[in-house]
Design a protein around this motif. Structure first.
Motif, PDB file in Angstrom:
ATOM      1  N   MET A 171       0.816  -1.205   0.000  1.00 26.26           N
ATOM      2  CA  MET A 171       0.000   0.000   0.000  1.00 26.26           C
ATOM      3  C   MET A 171       0.859   1.269   0.000  1.00 26.26           C
ATOM      4  SD  MET A 171      -3.253   0.091  -0.275  1.00 26.26           S
ATOM      5  CE  MET A 171      -4.824  -0.624   0.086  1.00 26.26           C
ATOM      6  N   VAL A 172       1.903   1.264   0.850  1.00 32.11           N
ATOM      7  CA  VAL A 172       2.734   2.458   0.954  1.00 32.11           C
ATOM      8  C   VAL A 172       3.369   2.785  -0.388  1.00 32.11           C
ATOM      9  CG1 VAL A 172       4.797   3.425   2.021  1.00 32.11           C
ATOM     10  CG2 VAL A 172       3.172   2.135   3.410  1.00 32.11           C
ATOM     11  N   ASN A 173       3.904   1.739  -1.055  1.00 31.96           N
ATOM     12  CA  ASN A 173       4.562   1.971  -2.335  1.00 31.96           C
ATOM     13  C   ASN A 173       3.604   2.527  -3.383  1.00 31.96           C
ATOM     14  OD1 ASN A 173       7.053   1.138  -1.424  1.00 31.96           O
ATOM     15  ND2 ASN A 173       6.718  -0.999  -1.975  1.00 31.96           N
ATOM     16  N   SER A 174       2.377   1.992  -3.411  1.00 31.10           N
ATOM     17  CA  SER A 174       1.433   2.462  -4.412  1.00 31.10           C
ATOM     18  C   SER A 174       1.045   3.915  -4.158  1.00 31.10           C
ATOM     19  CB  SER A 174       0.180   1.570  -4.437  1.00 31.10           C
ATOM     20  OG  SER A 174      -0.512   1.619  -3.206  1.00 31.10           O
ATOM     21  N   LEU A 175       0.958   4.310  -2.868  1.00 31.38           N
ATOM     22  CA  LEU A 175       0.653   5.706  -2.567  1.00 31.38           C
ATOM     23  C   LEU A 175       1.825   6.589  -2.959  1.00 31.38           C
ATOM     24  CD1 LEU A 175      -1.626   7.406  -1.485  1.00 31.38           C
ATOM     25  CD2 LEU A 175      -0.662   7.199   0.808  1.00 31.38           C
ATOM     26  N   HIS A 176       3.035   6.117  -2.744  1.00 35.70           N
ATOM     27  CA  HIS A 176       4.203   6.880  -3.179  1.00 35.70           C
ATOM     28  C   HIS A 176       4.210   7.039  -4.694  1.00 35.70           C
ATOM     29  CE1 HIS A 176       6.789   6.097   0.668  1.00 35.70           C
ATOM     30  NE2 HIS A 176       5.794   6.937   0.868  1.00 35.70           N
ATOM     31  N   ALA A 177       3.724   6.029  -5.394  1.00 38.67           N
ATOM     32  CA  ALA A 177       3.647   6.123  -6.849  1.00 38.67           C
ATOM     33  C   ALA A 177       2.686   7.231  -7.264  1.00 38.67           C
ATOM     34  CB  ALA A 177       3.200   4.789  -7.442  1.00 38.67           C
ATOM     35  N   VAL A 178       1.593   7.390  -6.516  1.00 35.06           N
ATOM     36  CA  VAL A 178       0.642   8.468  -6.789  1.00 35.06           C
ATOM     37  C   VAL A 178       1.298   9.818  -6.539  1.00 35.06           C
ATOM     38  CG1 VAL A 178      -1.611   9.443  -6.239  1.00 35.06           C
ATOM     39  CG2 VAL A 178      -1.293   6.975  -6.150  1.00 35.06           C
ATOM     40  N   PHE A 179       2.022   9.942  -5.419  1.00 38.66           N
ATOM     41  CA  PHE A 179       2.715  11.191  -5.109  1.00 38.66           C
ATOM     42  C   PHE A 179       3.712  11.542  -6.219  1.00 38.66           C
ATOM     43  CE2 PHE A 179       2.311  10.179  -0.293  1.00 38.66           C
ATOM     44  CZ  PHE A 179       0.977  10.519  -0.331  1.00 38.66           C
ATOM     45  N   HIS A 180       4.428  10.546  -6.687  1.00 39.84           N
ATOM     46  CA  HIS A 180       5.421  10.767  -7.738  1.00 39.84           C
ATOM     47  C   HIS A 180       4.749  11.238  -9.020  1.00 39.84           C
ATOM     48  CE1 HIS A 180       9.190  10.269  -9.901  1.00 39.84           C
ATOM     49  NE2 HIS A 180       8.565   9.554 -10.811  1.00 39.84           N
ATOM     50  N   ALA A 181       3.603  10.631  -9.343  1.00 40.00           N
ATOM     51  CA  ALA A 181       2.875  11.029 -10.550  1.00 40.00           C
ATOM     52  C   ALA A 181       2.414  12.475 -10.451  1.00 40.00           C
ATOM     53  CB  ALA A 181       1.684  10.098 -10.770  1.00 40.00           C
ATOM     54  N   ILE A 182       1.932  12.871  -9.284  1.00 34.30           N
ATOM     55  CA  ILE A 182       1.494  14.253  -9.074  1.00 34.30           C
ATOM     56  C   ILE A 182       2.665  15.212  -9.252  1.00 34.30           C
ATOM     57  CG2 ILE A 182       0.619  15.898  -7.360  1.00 34.30           C
ATOM     58  CD1 ILE A 182      -1.030  13.577  -6.195  1.00 34.30           C
ATOM     59  N   ALA A 183       3.812  14.854  -8.699  1.00 30.48           N
ATOM     60  CA  ALA A 183       4.990  15.729  -8.768  1.00 30.48           C
ATOM     61  C   ALA A 183       5.431  15.969 -10.200  1.00 30.48           C
ATOM     62  CB  ALA A 183       6.131  15.121  -7.957  1.00 30.48           C
ATOM     63  N   ASN A 184       5.183  14.999 -11.081  1.00 30.51           N
ATOM     64  CA  ASN A 184       5.634  15.116 -12.477  1.00 30.51           C
ATOM     65  C   ASN A 184       4.618  15.767 -13.409  1.00 30.51           C
ATOM     66  OD1 ASN A 184       8.193  13.960 -12.117  1.00 30.51           O
ATOM     67  ND2 ASN A 184       7.356  11.897 -12.203  1.00 30.51           N
ATOM     68  N   VAL A 185       3.437  16.111 -12.899  1.00 33.00           N
ATOM     69  CA  VAL A 185       2.431  16.765 -13.727  1.00 33.00           C
ATOM     70  C   VAL A 185       2.918  18.169 -14.110  1.00 33.00           C
ATOM     71  CG1 VAL A 185       0.133  17.812 -13.638  1.00 33.00           C
ATOM     72  CG2 VAL A 185       0.450  15.468 -12.857  1.00 33.00           C
ATOM     73  N   GLN A 186       2.775  18.512 -15.385  1.00 33.00           N
ATOM     74  CA  GLN A 186       3.257  19.795 -15.887  1.00 33.00           C
ATOM     75  C   GLN A 186       2.169  20.857 -16.001  1.00 33.00           C
ATOM     76  OE1 GLN A 186       6.624  20.358 -16.466  1.00 33.00           O
ATOM     77  NE2 GLN A 186       6.753  18.343 -15.490  1.00 33.00           N
ATOM     78  N   ASN A 187       0.912  20.447 -16.114  1.00 35.04           N
ATOM     79  CA  ASN A 187      -0.196  21.405 -16.175  1.00 35.04           C
ATOM     80  C   ASN A 187      -1.467  20.709 -15.711  1.00 35.04           C
ATOM     81  OD1 ASN A 187      -1.491  20.119 -18.588  1.00 35.04           O
ATOM     82  ND2 ASN A 187       0.384  20.820 -19.599  1.00 35.04           N
ATOM     83  N   GLU A 188      -2.532  21.479 -15.529  1.00 35.93           N
ATOM     84  CA  GLU A 188      -3.772  20.931 -14.977  1.00 35.93           C
ATOM     85  C   GLU A 188      -4.391  19.877 -15.886  1.00 35.93           C
ATOM     86  OE1 GLU A 188      -6.517  23.922 -13.597  1.00 35.93           O
ATOM     87  OE2 GLU A 188      -4.899  25.217 -12.891  1.00 35.93           O
ATOM     88  N   GLN A 189      -4.153  19.994 -17.188  1.00 35.67           N
ATOM     89  CA  GLN A 189      -4.727  19.037 -18.122  1.00 35.67           C
ATOM     90  C   GLN A 189      -4.202  17.622 -17.907  1.00 35.67           C
ATOM     91  OE1 GLN A 189      -3.912  22.075 -18.886  1.00 35.67           O
ATOM     92  NE2 GLN A 189      -5.569  22.980 -20.077  1.00 35.67           N
ATOM     93  N   GLU A 190      -3.016  17.499 -17.323  1.00 39.21           N
ATOM     94  CA  GLU A 190      -2.378  16.192 -17.184  1.00 39.21           C
ATOM     95  C   GLU A 190      -2.819  15.424 -15.937  1.00 39.21           C
ATOM     96  OE1 GLU A 190       1.840  16.581 -17.317  1.00 39.21           O
ATOM     97  OE2 GLU A 190       1.891  17.422 -19.328  1.00 39.21           O
ATOM     98  N   PHE A 191      -3.474  16.086 -14.993  1.00 36.89           N
ATOM     99  CA  PHE A 191      -3.771  15.458 -13.710  1.00 36.89           C
ATOM    100  C   PHE A 191      -4.503  14.128 -13.862  1.00 36.89           C
ATOM    101  CE2 PHE A 191      -2.990  19.291 -11.031  1.00 36.89           C
ATOM    102  CZ  PHE A 191      -2.271  18.653 -10.043  1.00 36.89           C
ATOM    103  N   ARG A 192      -5.636  14.137 -14.561  1.00 35.32           N
ATOM    104  CA  ARG A 192      -6.464  12.928 -14.607  1.00 35.32           C
ATOM    105  C   ARG A 192      -5.764  11.787 -15.334  1.00 35.32           C
ATOM    106  NH1 ARG A 192      -9.786  17.352 -15.456  1.00 35.32           N
ATOM    107  NH2 ARG A 192     -11.424  17.670 -13.899  1.00 35.32           N
ATOM    108  N   LEU A 193      -5.099  12.104 -16.444  1.00 34.34           N
ATOM    109  CA  LEU A 193      -4.407  11.063 -17.194  1.00 34.34           C
ATOM    110  C   LEU A 193      -3.254  10.476 -16.390  1.00 34.34           C
ATOM    111  CD1 LEU A 193      -4.299  12.604 -20.789  1.00 34.34           C
ATOM    112  CD2 LEU A 193      -5.741  10.742 -19.961  1.00 34.34           C
ATOM    113  N   ALA A 194      -2.556  11.323 -15.634  1.00 32.85           N
ATOM    114  CA  ALA A 194      -1.410  10.860 -14.848  1.00 32.85           C
ATOM    115  C   ALA A 194      -1.828   9.933 -13.709  1.00 32.85           C
ATOM    116  CB  ALA A 194      -0.643  12.063 -14.289  1.00 32.85           C
ATOM    117  N   LEU A 195      -3.051  10.108 -13.205  1.00 30.80           N
ATOM    118  CA  LEU A 195      -3.484   9.364 -12.026  1.00 30.80           C
ATOM    119  C   LEU A 195      -4.480   8.251 -12.330  1.00 30.80           C
ATOM    120  CD1 LEU A 195      -3.995  12.380  -9.576  1.00 30.80           C
ATOM    121  CD2 LEU A 195      -1.974  10.936  -9.858  1.00 30.80           C
ATOM    122  N   THR A 196      -4.839   8.075 -13.588  1.00 26.35           N
ATOM    123  CA  THR A 196      -5.933   7.177 -13.962  1.00 26.35           C
ATOM    124  C   THR A 196      -5.858   5.813 -13.300  1.00 26.35           C
ATOM    125  OG1 THR A 196      -6.301   8.272 -16.074  1.00 26.35           O
ATOM    126  CG2 THR A 196      -7.060   6.010 -15.887  1.00 26.35           C
TER     127      THR A 196
END
Length: 228
Positions: free
Chosen positions: A1-26
């Motif tokens: 569980m911890v690793n998967s949540l860290h993966a979400v945090f990492h994906a958020i950190a790499n988002v470049q604009n608001e349009q990318e949020f949903r695709l990055a976290l799908t």
């Protein structure tokens, strides 16, 4: 569980604009929380008809107690935190909203959006661990959103299209071949809202058909990458 949540945090950190949020976290949101439906709703994307109570989109029926809790406290909540088991169905009859959990996205001291999760019938309700994870996730989302919105407005001229984040999400589902009804189901909005959004999108892009819209967005995206 911890690793998967860290993966979400990492994906958020790499988002470049608001349009990318949903695709990055799908996939990451669905996998971590075990949800069949989820969505990020930014308040400035929503037409007035989609607002339930002041400052929050209508996820289910009017007088959504979970939504009100988030609006009033800027804190995440799930239905069993506020209601007796089974009472949620008095507020929402949708089969894909058997269990719901909502968290705030906050910027400059105000609610600018929500992260909404739902599990289908037959799945376990959300618990304290889910709530703690959602709270941590919303902190990261809020911080990233604040950073993006603090960037110089000049960068807005280089966005991939003239469409809003929600309109781009609809366009992505159109490109996947979904009907208006299927898009509404996926995004938790009415079929008419999808229809009206497509009309606006056609006007903005100066197109008259779904296939033409998808092709033009692809051209814009390619051109934007060349410029950047």
């Amino acid at each position: 569980m911890v690793n998967s949540l860290h993966a979400v945090f990492h994906a958020i950190a790499n988002v470049q604009n608001e349009q990318e949020f949903r695709l990055a976290l799908t996939d990451k949101i669905s996998d971590h929380f075990g949800v069949q439906n989820w969505g990020i709703y930014l308040l400035d994307e929503q037409p007035t008809a989609e607002i339930d109570v002041p400052g929050i989109p209508a996820v289910c029926l009017e007088s959504n107690p979970v939504g009100r809790y988030v609006v009033e406290r800027h804190a995440p909540a799930h239905e069993q935190l506020l209601l007796s088991p089974g009472d949620w169905k008095h507020f929402c009859s949708r089969h894909d909203h058997e269990h719901v959990m909502t968290g705030p996205i906050v910027c400059d001291g105000r609610l600018i959006g929500t992260l909404n999760l739902a599990r289908d019938k037959g799945n376990p309700p959300f618990n304290g661990n889910d709530l703690a994870d959602l709270s941590a996730l919303c902190i990261h989302l809020s911080a990233k959103m604040a950073t993006l919105r603090a960037q110089p407005k000049i960068s807005n001229s280089l966005l991939v299209s003239p469409l809003t984040t929600r309109e781009l999400e609809i366009a992505e589902l159109v490109a996947q071949g979904l009907t208006n009804a299927e898009i509404g189901e996926r995004l938790w909005i009415t079929q008419n809202s999808v229809k009206q959004a497509l009309k606006r999108m056609f006007r903005k892009l100066k197109v008259s058909a779904r296939a033409e819209m998808v092709a033009k967005l692809q051209d814009i995206q390619v051109s934007s990458r060349i410029i950047l």
